[in-house]
Design a protein around this motif. Structure first.
Motif, PDB file in Angstrom:
ATOM      1  N   ARG A  79       0.850  -1.194   0.000  1.00  0.00           N
ATOM      2  CA  ARG A  79       0.000   0.000   0.000  1.00  0.00           C
ATOM      3  C   ARG A  79       0.883   1.239   0.000  1.00  0.00           C
ATOM      4  N   GLU A  80       0.376   2.276  -0.635  1.00  0.00           N
ATOM      5  CA  GLU A  80       1.133   3.516  -0.742  1.00  0.00           C
ATOM      6  C   GLU A  80       1.267   4.179   0.617  1.00  0.00           C
ATOM      7  N   VAL A  81       2.468   4.666   0.890  1.00  0.00           N
ATOM      8  CA  VAL A  81       2.748   5.428   2.117  1.00  0.00           C
ATOM      9  C   VAL A  81       3.675   6.581   1.750  1.00  0.00           C
ATOM     10  N   GLY A  82       3.524   7.670   2.442  1.00  0.00           N
ATOM     11  CA  GLY A  82       4.445   8.782   2.248  1.00  0.00           C
ATOM     12  C   GLY A  82       4.170   9.600   0.999  1.00  0.00           C
ATOM     13  N   GLU A  83       5.142  10.406   0.665  1.00  0.00           N
ATOM     14  CA  GLU A  83       5.048  11.378  -0.424  1.00  0.00           C
ATOM     15  C   GLU A  83       5.500  10.780  -1.750  1.00  0.00           C
ATOM     16  N   ASP A  84       4.904  11.273  -2.828  1.00  0.00           N
ATOM     17  CA  ASP A  84       5.298  10.909  -4.189  1.00  0.00           C
ATOM     18  C   ASP A  84       6.463  11.794  -4.591  1.00  0.00           C
ATOM     19  N   ASP A  85       7.631  11.197  -4.786  1.00  0.00           N
ATOM     20  CA  ASP A  85       8.811  11.950  -5.208  1.00  0.00           C
ATOM     21  C   ASP A  85       9.064  11.813  -6.705  1.00  0.00           C
ATOM     22  N   GLY A  86       8.044  11.495  -7.472  1.00  0.00           N
ATOM     23  CA  GLY A  86       8.225  11.490  -8.918  1.00  0.00           C
ATOM     24  C   GLY A  86       7.638  10.311  -9.656  1.00  0.00           C
ATOM     25  N   TYR A  87       7.818   9.093  -9.146  1.00  0.00           N
ATOM     26  CA  TYR A  87       7.314   7.892  -9.809  1.00  0.00           C
ATOM     27  C   TYR A  87       6.301   7.158  -8.940  1.00  0.00           C
ATOM     28  N   GLY A  88       5.626   7.894  -8.104  1.00  0.00           N
ATOM     29  CA  GLY A  88       4.659   7.308  -7.192  1.00  0.00           C
ATOM     30  C   GLY A  88       5.234   7.224  -5.794  1.00  0.00           C
ATOM     31  N   PRO A  89       4.358   7.189  -4.794  1.00  0.00           N
ATOM     32  CA  PRO A  89       4.845   7.108  -3.421  1.00  0.00           C
ATOM     33  C   PRO A  89       5.445   5.735  -3.113  1.00  0.00           C
ATOM     34  N   PRO A  90       6.276   5.655  -2.084  1.00  0.00           N
ATOM     35  CA  PRO A  90       6.770   4.348  -1.640  1.00  0.00           C
ATOM     36  C   PRO A  90       5.580   3.448  -1.295  1.00  0.00           C
ATOM     37  N   ARG A  91       5.834   2.148  -1.324  1.00  0.00           N
ATOM     38  CA  ARG A  91       4.799   1.176  -0.987  1.00  0.00           C
ATOM     39  C   ARG A  91       5.300   0.278   0.137  1.00  0.00           C
ATOM     40  N   LEU A  92       4.381  -0.058   1.012  1.00  0.00           N
ATOM     41  CA  LEU A  92       4.706  -0.840   2.197  1.00  0.00           C
ATOM     42  C   LEU A  92       4.036  -2.200   2.132  1.00  0.00           C
TER      43      LEU A  92
END
Length: 168
Positions: A79-92
């Motif tokens: 699942r997405e967590v945190g900020e999108d730094d360009g290619y989508g947010p990190p996933r956990l």
């Protein structure tokens, strides 16, 4: 440059911190102090799939983007967590899902992956980075990255760890 995928194993304390403050996700994945000791094979809790990530995902799933099963979750799941730094947010991927992925990776065979390798279909589906017709790309690039991915998840599952993934 280009798009690469990196993943990091998170222990229970790091996971709790991330769940309490999802804004630290990019800091966790880009922690430069820990990055200095990074091994590509995941033996120290880090994994760098380089630009092979999309080809690896295709080999595991036979699809460009699907994550409907644990094999699909190995590279693009969670699942997405945190900020999108360009290619989508990190996933956990939390520990239960990490175990499912590790189990699924443990039973998929190289023969199955070889059977899924279809350079023409990969080009048609625009599987990044569109290098799939190069000679030995399967044996020299994709399968070694699948082996590193497998080792990474087996290690993370053994540690009851979560996994944080980012496309950068």
């Amino acid at each position: 440059m280009g798009m690469t995928v990196v993943a990091r194993e998170l222990d229970s304390e790091q996971l709790a911190s991330l769940l309490a403050d999802p804004s630290i996700a990019n800091d966790l994945i880009l922690d430069e102090d820990e990055d200095e000791d990074e091994d590509e094979d995941g033996s120290d809790g880090w994994l760098d799939l380089d630009k092979a990530w999309h080809g690896v995902h295709f080999l595991l799933t036979g699809a460009a983007w699907g994550t409907d099963n644990p094999l699909g979750g190995a590279v693009l799941g969670g699942r997405e967590v945190g900020e999108d730094d360009g290619y989508g947010p990190p996933r956990l991927l939390e520990p239960d899902l990490v175990r499912e992925v590790a189990e699924a990776l443990g039973v998929v065979t190289d023969a199955e992956l070889r059977a899924r390798f279809d350079p023409e279909e990969m080009q048609r589906l625009d599987i990044y980075p569109q290098i799939w017709e190069e000679s030995d790309i399967l044996d020299e690039y994709l399968l070694p990255n699948v082996q590193q991915l497998r080792a990474f998840y087996v290690r993370a599952a053994a540690h009851d760890a979560a996994v944080l993934i980012v496309v950068q």
